[in-house]
Design an enzyme around this catalytic site. Structure first.
Site, mmCIF file in Angstrom:
data_model
loop_
_atom_site.group_PDB
_atom_site.id
_atom_site.type_symbol
_atom_site.label_atom_id
_atom_site.label_comp_id
_atom_site.label_asym_id
_atom_site.label_seq_id
_atom_site.Cartn_x
_atom_site.Cartn_y
_atom_site.Cartn_z
ATOM 1 N N SER A 145 45.282 40.015 40.680
ATOM 2 C CA SER A 145 44.437 39.567 39.561
ATOM 3 C C SER A 145 45.235 38.660 38.635
ATOM 4 C CB SER A 145 43.942 40.769 38.760
ATOM 5 O OG SER A 145 43.241 41.654 39.588
ATOM 6 N N ARG A 167 33.834 31.813 45.264
ATOM 7 C CA ARG A 167 33.116 33.049 44.890
ATOM 8 C C ARG A 167 31.649 33.001 45.299
ATOM 9 N NH1 ARG A 167 36.544 33.475 39.289
ATOM 10 N NH2 ARG A 167 38.192 34.709 40.236
ATOM 11 N N GLN A 224 22.527 56.809 53.382
ATOM 12 C CA GLN A 224 21.717 57.958 52.959
ATOM 13 C C GLN A 224 20.393 58.010 53.739
ATOM 14 O OE1 GLN A 224 23.257 59.941 50.976
ATOM 15 N NE2 GLN A 224 21.651 61.465 50.748
ATOM 16 N N GLY A 237 20.771 59.517 57.006
ATOM 17 C CA GLY A 237 21.213 60.915 57.069
ATOM 18 C C GLY A 237 22.544 61.037 57.810
ATOM 19 N N GLU A 258 38.813 37.516 46.025
ATOM 20 C CA GLU A 258 38.533 36.348 45.172
ATOM 21 C C GLU A 258 38.170 36.770 43.745
ATOM 22 O OE1 GLU A 258 36.629 32.885 46.798
ATOM 23 O OE2 GLU A 258 37.077 33.577 48.827
HETATM 24 C C1 LIG Z 1 40.694 41.924 52.998
HETATM 25 C C2 LIG Z 1 41.321 41.067 51.946
HETATM 26 C C3 LIG Z 1 41.392 39.690 52.136
HETATM 27 C C4 LIG Z 1 42.024 38.878 51.179
HETATM 28 N N1 LIG Z 1 42.162 37.533 51.439
HETATM 29 C C5 LIG Z 1 42.941 36.791 50.600
HETATM 30 C C6 LIG Z 1 43.263 35.428 50.945
HETATM 31 O O1 LIG Z 1 42.825 34.890 51.976
HETATM 32 N N2 LIG Z 1 44.083 34.740 50.114
HETATM 33 C C7 LIG Z 1 44.601 35.292 48.969
HETATM 34 O O2 LIG Z 1 45.344 34.613 48.261
HETATM 35 N N3 LIG Z 1 44.284 36.579 48.611
HETATM 36 C C8 LIG Z 1 43.478 37.334 49.405
HETATM 37 N N4 LIG Z 1 43.192 38.650 49.071
HETATM 38 C C9 LIG Z 1 43.726 39.214 47.822
HETATM 39 C C10 LIG Z 1 42.666 39.527 46.782
HETATM 40 O O3 LIG Z 1 42.173 38.348 46.205
HETATM 41 C C11 LIG Z 1 43.311 40.484 45.748
HETATM 42 O O4 LIG Z 1 43.522 41.725 46.398
HETATM 43 C C12 LIG Z 1 42.466 40.657 44.525
HETATM 44 O O5 LIG Z 1 42.425 39.487 43.764
HETATM 45 C C13 LIG Z 1 42.958 41.816 43.619
HETATM 46 O O6 LIG Z 1 44.322 41.732 43.397
HETATM 47 P P1 LIG Z 1 45.250 43.046 43.613
HETATM 48 O O7 LIG Z 1 44.939 43.570 44.971
HETATM 49 O O8 LIG Z 1 46.657 42.678 43.334
HETATM 50 O O9 LIG Z 1 44.737 44.082 42.550
HETATM 51 P P2 LIG Z 1 45.293 44.255 41.052
HETATM 52 O O10 LIG Z 1 45.335 42.940 40.388
HETATM 53 O O11 LIG Z 1 46.553 45.043 41.118
HETATM 54 O O12 LIG Z 1 44.135 45.128 40.415
HETATM 55 C C14 LIG Z 1 44.112 46.559 40.429
HETATM 56 C C15 LIG Z 1 42.976 47.010 39.514
HETATM 57 O O13 LIG Z 1 43.251 46.609 38.159
HETATM 58 C C16 LIG Z 1 42.174 45.833 37.657
HETATM 59 N N5 LIG Z 1 42.690 44.823 36.740
HETATM 60 C C17 LIG Z 1 43.723 43.967 36.924
HETATM 61 N N6 LIG Z 1 43.874 43.169 35.856
HETATM 62 C C18 LIG Z 1 42.892 43.516 34.964
HETATM 63 C C19 LIG Z 1 42.514 43.055 33.668
HETATM 64 N N7 LIG Z 1 43.151 42.055 33.070
HETATM 65 N N8 LIG Z 1 41.455 43.654 33.059
HETATM 66 C C20 LIG Z 1 40.783 44.659 33.675
HETATM 67 N N9 LIG Z 1 41.096 45.133 34.895
HETATM 68 C C21 LIG Z 1 42.141 44.568 35.545
HETATM 69 C C22 LIG Z 1 41.523 45.214 38.879
HETATM 70 O O14 LIG Z 1 40.187 44.829 38.616
HETATM 71 C C23 LIG Z 1 41.621 46.367 39.866
HETATM 72 O O15 LIG Z 1 40.580 47.269 39.635
HETATM 73 C C24 LIG Z 1 42.536 39.464 50.003
HETATM 74 C C25 LIG Z 1 42.426 40.850 49.793
HETATM 75 C C26 LIG Z 1 41.847 41.638 50.750
HETATM 76 C C27 LIG Z 1 41.787 43.135 50.506
#
Ligand SMILES: Cc1cc2nc3c(=O)[nH]c(=O)nc-3n(C[C@H](O)[C@H](O)[C@H](O)COP(=O)(O)OP(=O)(O)OC[C@H]3O[C@@H](n4cnc5c(N)ncnc54)[C@H](O)[C@@H]3O)c2cc1C
Length: 331
Positions: free
Chosen positions: A82, A193, A286, A289, A313
């Site tokens: 994020s 998005r 659901q 079942g 994303e």
């Molecule tokens: C199957 C899959 C495919 C993907 N494909 C790509 C790709 O092709 N290219 C790429 O670059 N990335 C890719 N991603 C990465 C994806 O975009 C990130 O996993 C996502 O943006 C979340 O980042 P994180 O996993 O580090 O979670 P974190 O940022 O660690 O978030 C953890 C939690 O904290 C919350 N949080 C974080 N900051 C805040 C804030 N400021 N305020 C409130 N809540 C917050 C989040 O909403 C979440 O609930 C992929 C991920 C998956 C699982």
């Protein structure tokens, strides 16, 4: 694989309206296939289209848009999701080359992509304005895919770690202006998005159709379960919410096709469609079942696959932040 790109670059020359229809139809059957297509189109190829030089577009965009090559796009790192500006992968100029070092993760198509667009830090003092985008080709020495993620859902879509160890790429593989990579990513993700919203609508639609058919077939207490009002209300809510999510998604696509700013509309579409799709697939299990919990029926897969739509994303929390920021932006 080149839905929205001009025909002179090998694309289909279609708009986002057609793009979301294609992604929805793919996701209705298999979300993984839709995710492969969307990471390739919305992220990798579109980043090159938006910021690439004419030479880069000829060399990289054309084979991507023709579907001859597969693309991936790599922003996320183990410590930067994020908070996407916390990129630690570095790129430094050394003579006529850029030298890349670092680890990226969660890269869709990472093991199979021929062309990778990645973000790296070129000036750590400048923070997010020190991030630059690069194009790296598969097979470049010092570049390899690492761990393959073992996922909850979307298991037919590859999610990879990418490792860069003194990886040398030509100076001309810098994509866009140095230091503009992060701002360019935001433009790329704005449109991306809309694609994730379309995938959410598609998965929800698939789960809804399976539930509708099952509710007509499955009998309990001597009649089809579709005759119980509890099931009818679930179906009515599912159909209504899917339609609302689809309209938000199509509206964002329409704005994109008319050259309008889509930041708010695409975040709203992704937020709403992702959360609706999670609710719909939950209700679909659901309605089925015990059979909803069994792999013989498609809904358990929809239920697992869909969760990515509230995470990838930009999580739902991040979408709410973007929407609120847009609402509070001075005019
Ligand atoms: C199957 C899959 C495919 C993907 N494909 C790509 C790709 O092709 N290219 C790429 O670059 N990335 C890719 N991603 C990465 C994806 O975009 C990130 O996993 C996502 O943006 C979340 O980042 P994180 O996993 O580090 O979670 P974190 O940022 O660690 O978030 C953890 C939690 O904290 C919350 N949080 C974080 N900051 C805040 C804030 N400021 N305020 C409130 N809540 C917050 C989040 O909403 C979440 O609930 C992929 C991920 C998956 C699982």
């Amino acid at each position: 694989m080149g839905v929205t790109f001009p025909t002179e670059y090998g694309g289909a020359g279609l708009g986002h309206a057609e793009y979301v229809t294609i992604l929805e139809e793919l996701a209705r059957i298999d979300g993984s296939v839709a995710l492969i297509v969307s990471a390739h189109n919305s992220l990798c190829a579109n980043h090159i289209r938006l910021t690439g030089t004419e030479e880069q577009k000829r060399k990289y965009l054309v084979p991507l848009a023709r579907g001859e090559k597969l693309g991936c796009w790599s922003l996320t790192e183990p410590g930067s999701g994020s908070d996407a500006s916390a990129v630690r992968t570095t790129a430094r100029l050394d003579g006529g080359s850029w030298v890349l070092n670092g680890v990226k993760n969660f890269v869709t198509n990472g093991h199979f992509a021929d062309t990778c667009v990645l973000m790296a830090m070129t000036d750590s003092r400048a923070g997010k304005h020190g991030i630059t985008a690069f194009i790296v080709e598969k097979g470049t020495p010092g570049f390899r895919a690492g761990k393959k993620e073992n996922k909850l859902g979307l298991r037919a879509s590859d999610t990879a770690e990418l490792i860069f160890e003194d990886c040398r790429i030509p100076r001309e593989n810098c994509l866009g202006q140095p230091g503009e990579g992060f701002v360019d990513c935001l433009r790329v993700i704005d449109k991306g998005r809309i694609g994730i919203a379309a995938i959410a609508v598609g998965i929800a639609q698939g789960a809804f159709e399976a539930s509708l058919a099952y509710s007509r077939e499955r009998k309990a207490f001597g009649k089809p379960i579709a005759e119980f009002q509890a099931i009818q209300w679930k179906l009515a809510d599912m159909a209504t919410e899917i339609e609302a999510a689809r309209l938000l998604t199509q509206r964002a696509a329409w704005l994109a096709d008319h050259g309008r700013r889509v930041t708010r509309a695409s975040s709203m579409a992704k937020l709403y469609a992702g959360e609706v799709a999670v609710r719909v697939t939950n209700e679909a299990v659901q309605v089925h079942g015990g059979y909803g919990f069994i792999k013989d029926y498609p809904v358990e897969k929809f239920y697992r696959d869909v969760k990515l739509c509230t995470i990838g994303e930009g999580t739902s929390e991040i979408q709410r932040m973007v929407i609120a920021r847009e609402l509070l932006r001075p005019h």
